[in-house]
Design a protein around this motif. Structure first.
Motif, PDB file in Angstrom:
ATOM      1  N   ILE A 142      -9.983  -3.740  -7.336  1.00 21.25           N
ATOM      2  CA  ILE A 142     -11.324  -3.175  -7.411  1.00 21.25           C
ATOM      3  C   ILE A 142     -11.303  -2.070  -8.450  1.00 21.25           C
ATOM      4  O   ILE A 142     -10.445  -1.186  -8.427  1.00 21.25           O
ATOM      5  N   PRO A 143     -12.206  -2.031  -9.405  1.00 22.88           N
ATOM      6  CA  PRO A 143     -12.103  -1.141 -10.570  1.00 22.88           C
ATOM      7  C   PRO A 143     -12.208   0.336 -10.233  1.00 22.88           C
ATOM      8  O   PRO A 143     -11.540   1.141 -10.856  1.00 22.88           O
ATOM      9  N   HIS A 144     -13.071   0.717  -9.377  1.00 21.27           N
ATOM     10  CA  HIS A 144     -13.310   2.142  -9.127  1.00 21.27           C
ATOM     11  C   HIS A 144     -12.646   2.520  -7.817  1.00 21.27           C
ATOM     12  O   HIS A 144     -13.138   2.189  -6.755  1.00 21.27           O
ATOM     13  N   SER A 145     -11.528   3.238  -7.896  1.00 15.98           N
ATOM     14  CA  SER A 145     -10.830   3.673  -6.690  1.00 15.98           C
ATOM     15  C   SER A 145     -10.716   5.191  -6.683  1.00 15.98           C
ATOM     16  O   SER A 145     -10.513   5.797  -7.718  1.00 15.98           O
ATOM     17  N   LYS A 146     -10.864   5.755  -5.546  1.00 12.22           N
ATOM     18  CA  LYS A 146     -10.814   7.227  -5.372  1.00 12.22           C
ATOM     19  C   LYS A 146      -9.783   7.547  -4.309  1.00 12.22           C
ATOM     20  O   LYS A 146      -9.443   6.726  -3.461  1.00 12.22           O
ATOM     21  N   THR A 147      -9.335   8.736  -4.315  1.00  7.53           N
ATOM     22  CA  THR A 147      -8.324   9.186  -3.363  1.00  7.53           C
ATOM     23  C   THR A 147      -8.878  10.336  -2.554  1.00  7.53           C
ATOM     24  O   THR A 147      -9.503  11.242  -3.098  1.00  7.53           O
ATOM     25  N   MET A 148      -8.637  10.280  -1.271  1.00  5.33           N
ATOM     26  CA  MET A 148      -9.116  11.335  -0.382  1.00  5.33           C
ATOM     27  C   MET A 148      -7.959  11.809   0.479  1.00  5.33           C
ATOM     28  O   MET A 148      -7.296  11.011   1.136  1.00  5.33           O
ATOM     29  N   MET A 149      -7.712  13.139   0.497  1.00  2.53           N
ATOM     30  CA  MET A 149      -6.675  13.727   1.353  1.00  2.53           C
ATOM     31  C   MET A 149      -7.347  14.304   2.575  1.00  2.53           C
ATOM     32  O   MET A 149      -8.292  15.080   2.474  1.00  2.53           O
ATOM     33  N   LEU A 150      -6.859  13.884   3.704  1.00  3.57           N
ATOM     34  CA  LEU A 150      -7.456  14.316   4.958  1.00  3.57           C
ATOM     35  C   LEU A 150      -6.501  15.235   5.676  1.00  3.57           C
ATOM     36  O   LEU A 150      -5.314  14.945   5.807  1.00  3.57           O
ATOM     37  N   ASP A 151      -7.001  16.369   6.127  1.00  2.99           N
ATOM     38  CA  ASP A 151      -6.208  17.335   6.888  1.00  2.99           C
ATOM     39  C   ASP A 151      -5.919  16.784   8.272  1.00  2.99           C
ATOM     40  O   ASP A 151      -6.591  15.891   8.768  1.00  2.99           O
ATOM     41  N   GLY A 152      -4.972  17.324   8.937  1.00  7.14           N
ATOM     42  CA  GLY A 152      -4.608  16.858  10.269  1.00  7.14           C
ATOM     43  C   GLY A 152      -5.690  17.049  11.284  1.00  7.14           C
ATOM     44  O   GLY A 152      -5.617  16.542  12.405  1.00  7.14           O
TER      45      GLY A 152
ATOM     46  N   MET B 221      -2.990  12.077   5.589  1.00  2.99           N
ATOM     47  CA  MET B 221      -2.966  10.682   5.162  1.00  2.99           C
ATOM     48  C   MET B 221      -3.675  10.560   3.832  1.00  2.99           C
ATOM     49  O   MET B 221      -4.603  11.322   3.518  1.00  2.99           O
ATOM     50  N   VAL B 222      -3.211   9.614   3.100  1.00  3.34           N
ATOM     51  CA  VAL B 222      -3.873   9.275   1.843  1.00  3.34           C
ATOM     52  C   VAL B 222      -4.552   7.939   2.032  1.00  3.34           C
ATOM     53  O   VAL B 222      -3.905   6.951   2.389  1.00  3.34           O
ATOM     54  N   VAL B 223      -5.807   7.939   1.842  1.00  3.56           N
ATOM     55  CA  VAL B 223      -6.594   6.714   2.039  1.00  3.56           C
ATOM     56  C   VAL B 223      -7.198   6.321   0.708  1.00  3.56           C
ATOM     57  O   VAL B 223      -7.824   7.153   0.047  1.00  3.56           O
ATOM     58  N   HIS B 224      -6.958   5.121   0.308  1.00  2.00           N
ATOM     59  CA  HIS B 224      -7.535   4.607  -0.936  1.00  2.00           C
ATOM     60  C   HIS B 224      -8.858   3.923  -0.597  1.00  2.00           C
ATOM     61  O   HIS B 224      -8.886   2.975   0.169  1.00  2.00           O
ATOM     62  N   LEU B 225      -9.859   4.525  -1.166  1.00  2.57           N
ATOM     63  CA  LEU B 225     -11.198   3.979  -0.955  1.00  2.57           C
ATOM     64  C   LEU B 225     -11.566   3.099  -2.161  1.00  2.57           C
ATOM     65  O   LEU B 225     -11.486   3.544  -3.304  1.00  2.57           O
TER      66      LEU B 225
ATOM     67  N   LEU C  17       4.217   8.358  -0.352  1.00  6.20           N
ATOM     68  CA  LEU C  17       3.257   7.519   0.342  1.00  6.20           C
ATOM     69  C   LEU C  17       2.349   6.795  -0.633  1.00  6.20           C
ATOM     70  O   LEU C  17       2.012   5.627  -0.445  1.00  6.20           O
ATOM     71  N   ARG C  18       1.965   7.482  -1.705  1.00  7.58           N
ATOM     72  CA  ARG C  18       1.128   6.832  -2.715  1.00  7.58           C
ATOM     73  C   ARG C  18       1.896   5.745  -3.457  1.00  7.58           C
ATOM     74  O   ARG C  18       1.336   4.728  -3.853  1.00  7.58           O
TER      75      ARG C  18
ATOM     76  N   ASN D 188      -4.191  -0.697  11.231  1.00 10.53           N
ATOM     77  CA  ASN D 188      -3.058  -1.553  10.941  1.00 10.53           C
ATOM     78  C   ASN D 188      -3.041  -1.994   9.489  1.00 10.53           C
ATOM     79  O   ASN D 188      -2.012  -2.350   8.951  1.00 10.53           O
ATOM     80  N   GLN D 189      -4.210  -1.991   8.861  1.00 16.45           N
ATOM     81  CA  GLN D 189      -4.276  -2.392   7.458  1.00 16.45           C
ATOM     82  C   GLN D 189      -3.744  -1.314   6.538  1.00 16.45           C
ATOM     83  O   GLN D 189      -3.398  -1.582   5.414  1.00 16.45           O
ATOM     84  N   MET D 190      -3.715  -0.064   7.012  1.00 16.28           N
ATOM     85  CA  MET D 190      -3.366   1.040   6.105  1.00 16.28           C
ATOM     86  C   MET D 190      -1.914   1.472   6.249  1.00 16.28           C
ATOM     87  O   MET D 190      -1.132   1.413   5.320  1.00 16.28           O
ATOM     88  N   VAL D 191      -1.564   2.009   7.422  1.00 21.75           N
ATOM     89  CA  VAL D 191      -0.251   2.649   7.592  1.00 21.75           C
ATOM     90  C   VAL D 191       0.401   2.098   8.830  1.00 21.75           C
ATOM     91  O   VAL D 191      -0.244   1.986   9.867  1.00 21.75           O
ATOM     92  N   PRO D 192       1.637   1.754   8.789  1.00 20.55           N
ATOM     93  CA  PRO D 192       2.332   1.298  10.009  1.00 20.55           C
ATOM     94  C   PRO D 192       2.412   2.425  11.017  1.00 20.55           C
ATOM     95  O   PRO D 192       2.296   3.602  10.695  1.00 20.55           O
ATOM     96  N   GLU D 193       2.682   2.062  12.254  1.00 21.48           N
ATOM     97  CA  GLU D 193       2.686   3.022  13.368  1.00 21.48           C
ATOM     98  C   GLU D 193       3.773   4.066  13.192  1.00 21.48           C
ATOM     99  O   GLU D 193       3.599   5.222  13.520  1.00 21.48           O
ATOM    100  N   GLU D 194       4.934   3.654  12.681  1.00 24.61           N
ATOM    101  CA  GLU D 194       6.051   4.589  12.608  1.00 24.61           C
ATOM    102  C   GLU D 194       5.948   5.557  11.447  1.00 24.61           C
ATOM    103  O   GLU D 194       6.803   6.435  11.304  1.00 24.61           O
TER     104      GLU D 194
END
Length: 442
Positions: free
Chosen positions: A347-357, A385-389, A337-338, A373-379
């Motif tokens: 953007i210079p400073h990016s962090k990664t956050m893992m979110l539990d279900g 999820m991994v969200v790039h902040l 996924l990453r 819709n900007q992050m992950v497709p529906e399927e």
């Protein structure tokens, strides 16, 4: 010189009475014992009243000790006094005092005695220290008492299906070897009172519940019917020894295997070594118990407990194998996924956050101000999820304040869901098994 007073008439009469009462028969009788009992005048190879009705032979037993019980050999060893009572008119002798005569084992070889043997005996012997422990007492009317001290090892058919919560009933069987019930009638002289036991008899592993006697006829197709006497005794096994040596260690091993459910799933050496140690210890306990038991073809009560405990320990090892496998699969999916959504926003400073279900996807996206819709497709929904902040200097102050507590936060749920459920399911199931086990076998 000591001078004794002269004897009075009363003293002389008393001494004369003592002398008459305790006369030495060896001095007054000029012949031999064989002549007194007329041993040489009769044929003692035949039973008394040969050709007539069966001669009654009464038996009584006094159990001196119950020496050992062997589960491996399925036998027991007992020391007892065996006494026979019968009448042989050929041994009658004249007597004015009607007193019996007592002899040792040397006379036994010259007269007829019952040929009683122990059925199903493996070993037996008559004690001979300091001389043969045999006593023969003959009464003037021909009644005979024949007593001997014997140690016998006999077979005992044991049922170990409830071992070690079992009770065993063993029997020592007496029977005439040559004379059928038409020639010799063997019976208990005083019924159940014919069996006496020492109150100090005790065994390390068993509680002796009761002794009792029975009798019945035994049939042999080649020779006929024989009278058989039984000494029956019931033994109940002490459970405390096996609680300390078998049940308690097995229970501790099962409980020790549950400790791995609280260890971080990423600590592979700790959880694997703990699982292997408990499995090998349970195998050692099972081997030690079976080494002291006969190789029976049915399942014993202790086998049920130990093998169920072994299954619990083994399942705890399989539980970690499942947890480790699912963790590996999950990390592989996160890596893919990453790789699919790299941080290319410049953007210079990016962090990664893992979110539990436990967090919804909309909540996770709202932290960074991105829509779903900007992050992950529906399927491509995932349990995590991994969200790039991304943070930029151009962001407004409100967004900075909203992300202040979440920037650089790595939320990692170290306890897998399987570990959570196992902490409840394993102890609950094992306690339920113990309740059923002890209610059935105790």
């Amino acid at each position: 010189v000591r001078i004794f007073p002269p004897l009075t008439n009363a003293t002389a009469v008393f001494c004369s009475h003592i002398y008459k009462r305790n006369r030495d028969m060896t001095k007054t009788w000029k012949g031999k014992t064989e002549q007194l009992l007329r041993v040489d005048d009769h044929d003692f190879t035949m039973r008394p009243a040969f050709g007539g009705p069966a001669i009654p032979v009464g038996v009584d037993v006094q159990v001196e000790s119950l020496d050992s019980i062997s589960e491996v050999d399925m036998d027991f060893t007992m020391t007892l006094y065996l006494r026979h009572y019968w009448k042989d008119e050929r041994l009658s002798f004249p007597s004015t005092t009607n007193k019996s005569m007592t002899f040792d084992g040397r006379l036994v070889k010259k007269i007829w005695v019952p040929d009683v043997f122990f059925v199903h005996s493996k070993r037996s012997f008559t004690h001979d220290t300091t001389t043969d422990n045999i006593m023969l007492r003959v009464f003037p009317d021909g009644h005979v008492l024949y007593s001997m001290r014997i140690t016998v090892t006999a077979m005992c058919n044991m049922d170990f299906s409830r071992f070690p919560l079992d009770s065993q009933t063993c029997s020592l069987e007496l029977e005439s070897y040559a004379y059928t019930d038409e020639d010799l009638m063997l019976y208990w002289k005083n019924g159940n009172e014919s069996l006496k036991t020492d109150e100090k008899i005790s065994l390390s592993q068993f509680l002796i519940q009761k002794f009792h006697t029975t009798s019945r006829l035994a049939f042999y197709s080649s020779t006929g019917w024989y009278n058989r006497l039984y000494i029956n005794f019931t033994l109940r096994r002490h459970i405390f020894f096996f609680l300390l040596q078998t049940y308690f260690p097995a229970t501790l091993m099962v409980m020790l295997s549950w400790v791995s459910f609280w260890i971080d799933r990423r600590a592979v050496p700790a959880r694997v070594s703990l699982g292997i140690t408990t499995v090998l210890t349970m195998s050692t306990i099972i081997t030690g118990v079976n080494a002291s038991m006969p190789r029976v073809s049915y399942i014993k009560a202790v086998d049920v407990y130990l093998w169920v405990s072994f299954v619990f320990v083994f399942l705890s090892v399989l539980e970690y194998a499942a947890v480790n496998y699912l963790t590996t699969v999950q990390e592989r999916k996160e890596r893919k996924l990453r790789e699919r959504f790299p941080c290319t926003c410049g953007i210079p400073h990016s962090k990664t956050m893992m979110l539990d279900g436990n967090y919804s996807e909309s909540d996770a996206n709202s932290l960074a101000g991105y829509t779903r819709n900007q992050m992950v497709p529906e399927e491509e929904k995932q349990e995590k999820m991994v969200v790039h902040l991304a943070m930029s200097n151009e962001s407004n102050s409100s967004r900075k304040r909203g992300l202040k507590g979440h920037v650089g936060l790595l939320i990692i749920q170290n306890t897998h869901a399987i570990d959570k459920y196992s902490r409840l399911i394993f102890p609950g199931t094992y306690i339920f098994f113990n309740l059923i086990y002890w209610s059935v076998f105790s």
